[in-house]
Every structure is written in C-alpha cells, then in structure tokens.
Write an enzyme that holds these catalytic residues in place. Structure first.
Site, PDB file in Angstrom:
ATOM      1  N   HIS A 157      -3.440   7.001 -10.958  1.00 16.42           N
ATOM      2  CA  HIS A 157      -2.418   7.877 -11.747  1.00 16.42           C
ATOM      3  C   HIS A 157      -1.905   6.903 -12.697  1.00 16.42           C
ATOM      4  O   HIS A 157      -1.289   5.885 -12.595  1.00 16.42           O
ATOM      5  CB  HIS A 157      -1.166   8.615 -10.905  1.00 16.42           C
ATOM      6  CG  HIS A 157      -1.583   9.543  -9.864  1.00 16.42           C
ATOM      7  ND1 HIS A 157      -1.175   9.915  -8.671  1.00 16.42           N
ATOM      8  CD2 HIS A 157      -2.296  10.644 -10.206  1.00 16.42           C
ATOM      9  CE1 HIS A 157      -1.690  11.045  -8.393  1.00 16.42           C
ATOM     10  NE2 HIS A 157      -2.418  11.459  -9.424  1.00 16.42           N
TER      11      HIS A 157
ATOM     12  N   TYR B 207       0.234   2.604  -9.000  1.00 16.48           N
ATOM     13  CA  TYR B 207      -0.409   2.082  -7.590  1.00 16.48           C
ATOM     14  C   TYR B 207      -0.782   3.278  -6.719  1.00 16.48           C
ATOM     15  O   TYR B 207      -0.569   3.308  -5.486  1.00 16.48           O
ATOM     16  CB  TYR B 207       1.060   1.508  -6.984  1.00 16.48           C
ATOM     17  CG  TYR B 207       1.596   0.561  -7.710  1.00 16.48           C
ATOM     18  CD1 TYR B 207       1.050  -0.858  -8.272  1.00 16.48           C
ATOM     19  CD2 TYR B 207       2.837   0.530  -8.204  1.00 16.48           C
ATOM     20  CE1 TYR B 207       1.623  -1.578  -8.863  1.00 16.48           C
ATOM     21  CE2 TYR B 207       3.360  -0.330  -9.139  1.00 16.48           C
ATOM     22  CZ  TYR B 207       2.833  -1.465  -9.514  1.00 16.48           C
ATOM     23  OH  TYR B 207       3.707  -2.324 -10.136  1.00 16.48           O
ATOM     24  N   HIS B 208      -1.601   4.043  -7.258  1.00 22.62           N
ATOM     25  CA  HIS B 208      -2.330   5.227  -6.438  1.00 22.62           C
ATOM     26  C   HIS B 208      -3.906   5.038  -6.482  1.00 22.62           C
ATOM     27  O   HIS B 208      -4.586   6.238  -6.537  1.00 22.62           O
ATOM     28  CB  HIS B 208      -1.638   6.527  -6.980  1.00 22.62           C
ATOM     29  CG  HIS B 208      -0.640   6.828  -6.882  1.00 22.62           C
ATOM     30  ND1 HIS B 208       0.294   7.797  -7.119  1.00 22.62           N
ATOM     31  CD2 HIS B 208       0.552   6.161  -6.057  1.00 22.62           C
ATOM     32  CE1 HIS B 208       1.491   7.871  -6.716  1.00 22.62           C
ATOM     33  NE2 HIS B 208       1.662   7.057  -6.084  1.00 22.62           N
ATOM     34  N   PRO B 209      -4.640   4.022  -6.393  1.00 23.25           N
ATOM     35  CA  PRO B 209      -6.004   3.920  -6.329  1.00 23.25           C
ATOM     36  C   PRO B 209      -6.551   4.621  -5.363  1.00 23.25           C
ATOM     37  O   PRO B 209      -6.133   4.423  -4.186  1.00 23.25           O
ATOM     38  CB  PRO B 209      -6.267   2.410  -6.354  1.00 23.25           C
ATOM     39  CG  PRO B 209      -5.182   1.876  -5.672  1.00 23.25           C
ATOM     40  CD  PRO B 209      -4.218   2.604  -6.150  1.00 23.25           C
TER      41      PRO B 209
END
Length: 313
Positions: free
Chosen positions: A79, A249-251
């Site tokens: 994101h 921080y949504h890998p």
C-alpha cells in the site's frame, strides 16, 4: 544472542532443517517439517538462498538450483501512502512535545499524548475511481506534522492526513544481491508502474485537501505545507506524489498461493515441488487485502495451524 537463518537444509527433495548463524558460527537444526515465516521480504530470500526460486536469477548470483520455482520473489504488492500536511494556527497539536513530560504524565496518570495512538481518526472512502461500492482508499488523521515516516521533524504545529490506495495494481519483486545470507535482498516495489495507480494517488491528495477545507478546520487551518497550495496542476501533483509517497509497511504476495507457473505454495501452504516445507506469512497472499495486513496474516497463521494438525499421522 541473535541468530539468523542462512538456508534450508534438504535431504533429497525434502526440507529437513535450517542452517543458521550465531556468534559467527554456522549451526543446523533439523526437524520433521519446516515452517517458514520470514514475511514477504525474508521468506522468498531464504527460499532463493536455498536454491528454490527462479533458476536464471539464482544462477546469476552463483546459487545452485535445487528447484526452479519462477514465482518466488515476484508479485510484490504494498500500500503506497501520501500525506497532506497543513499548518495549525494554535499550539494544540502533538508537535514540539517534551518527551520526558509526556512519559511522566502517562506513567502517573495514564493521560495526555502518551495515551494516544497518534492516528486519532481513520476512515475508508469509496473514490470516484472505484469499480464497485467497496472502499478503495484508507485515511488516517494525525494531529501533528508527520513527514518521512516521522524522521523529518518540521517546525511549528500542524495536522497530517494519510491516504493510501487500497488496491494497487503495480507489482514488484524481491531478488538476491548475492549468495551471501548477510547481504540484504534487493527490494524492488515498482510503485506506480501500472497506469491506474497514479490517478488513485492524485485522488488521495484531492480528498485530503477537501477534508482539510471543511468548515470545522477553519479556526485552526493555516497554510498547506505539502503538497503546497501553489501546486495545483496534474504534473505538479504527480511530481509531489513521486517525491513524497511512502510505504505503509504492508508488503505481501512474494510466495503466492495458487496454481500456474507463478504460484509458490498450494492451497495447503506447501511449497510446490518441495516436501516438508510450508510458508506461513503474508507472502502467500495472491492479492493485497483492502485494509491493514495484520489481521489477515493472523488468519493465515490460524488456518495453517489447522492444516498442520490435519497432516499429522
């Protein structure tokens, strides 16, 4: 003492253990089944270090190919977030706080800024680009300046609106820089490479500006810091997005669950073509969730625990 895994140990086609390094020495821990939970960055890294991954790429870094699995490291999604910052005309924000005073007030009274999660409000928006009635933008309001993930401390007092595209179409990849496990992998998110993603980021900025222009902010609203009120053209806003947009921080997605040549794990989270090895983390998600990834990752782990028990002899 901290230890880090360096590769998976195999007996034939079966994963039999993990090699790890601790205090400068290599050790091996063996087990009947191996569960890899390194996340969307480190899980594909460890698979590739172990010879499981795209054969051509592994050969370029000098790793012997154990199993050619082209999807390892591909399908990286995240994101992307853009922040709109506005000056506050009153000293009521969380900027310029004394950290010691904040800590003492919370310690002895459980009150004040120390009791806040800082993101004081949030919401979901169905944008004009949405293809159905599901929200496609997530927003958070912070009563403080927040720039460069908080590393850049701006003078004065202000507000921040985070806004992110919940369903990005751009896809990146994880690759190895070398065969050395101590070297960080190459993270190539390839943000904004799909033509539909930039219009969504511009929509994030437009809605953020619209919210800050609302009447309740009038007594407090000062000049716009980012993007800056002088930036109104599409070209100027696109340049702002490319300069200032940040990961949220949504890998996910780099060990994709599914079928086909780009799949890495099957429906039971088993690494395709390898015995005794599962991946249990956000890397198995084929498509990024339209919200924060913490709860879906917990769900993956809960489901995996059931699958592991079902497979017990």
């Amino acid at each position: 003492t901290r230890a880090h895994a360096t590769r998976i140990v195999f007996d034939g086609d079966r994963a039999a253990g993990i090699e790890y390094r601790r205090r400068g020495r290599n050790h091996t821990a063996r087990g009947g089944r191996i569960i890899l939970s390194g996340g969307a960055i480190n899980s594909p890294q460890l698979l590739m270090l172990s010879g499981v991954g795209p054969a051509d790429h592994l050969r370029t870094v000098g790793i012997e190919v154990r199993h050619d699995l082209p999807g390892v490291g591909r399908n990286l999604q995240d994101h992307l977030d853009v922040c709109t910052l506005v000056n506050c005309e009153e000293t009521i924000t969380y900027d310029q706080l004394n950290d010691v005073a904040v800590g003492l007030r919370y310690l002895f009274g459980r009150r004040g800024p120390g009791s806040s999660n800082i993101a004081e409000a949030g919401g979901f928006v169905v944008s004009r680009h949405a293809t159905d009635d599901r929200p496609d933008i997530q927003m958070h309001f912070v009563p403080a300046f927040l720039d460069d993930h908080g590393r850049n401390r701006l003078p004065g007092h202000g507000f921040t609106l985070h806004a992110c595209n919940l369903r990005p179409k751009s896809r990146g990849r994880i690759q190895l820089g070398s065969a050395d496990p101590a070297e960080p992998p190459s993270i190539r998110p390839d943000y904004l490479t799909h033509p539909d993603d930039m219009p969504m980021m511009l929509e994030c900025v437009r809605i953020s500006r619209e919210l800050f222009a609302a009447a309740p902010f009038a007594p407090y609203r000062g000049d716009e810091i980012f993007p800056g009120s002088e930036i109104q053209s599409v070209a100027g806003l696109e340049a702002f997005v490319r300069q200032k947009a940040e990961t949220i921080y949504h890998p996910v997605g780099t060990c994709k669950m599914g079928i086909g040549e780009d799949a890495v794990v099957d429906e039971r989270l088993r690494v395709i073509g390898v015995e005794g090895l599962r991946v249990v983390d956000a890397s198995i998600m084929p498509v990024i969730p339209s919200a924060n990834t913490n709860a879906p990752t917990i769900m993956v782990a809960e489901r995996a625990s059931d699958l592991i028990l079902e497979d017990r002899p």
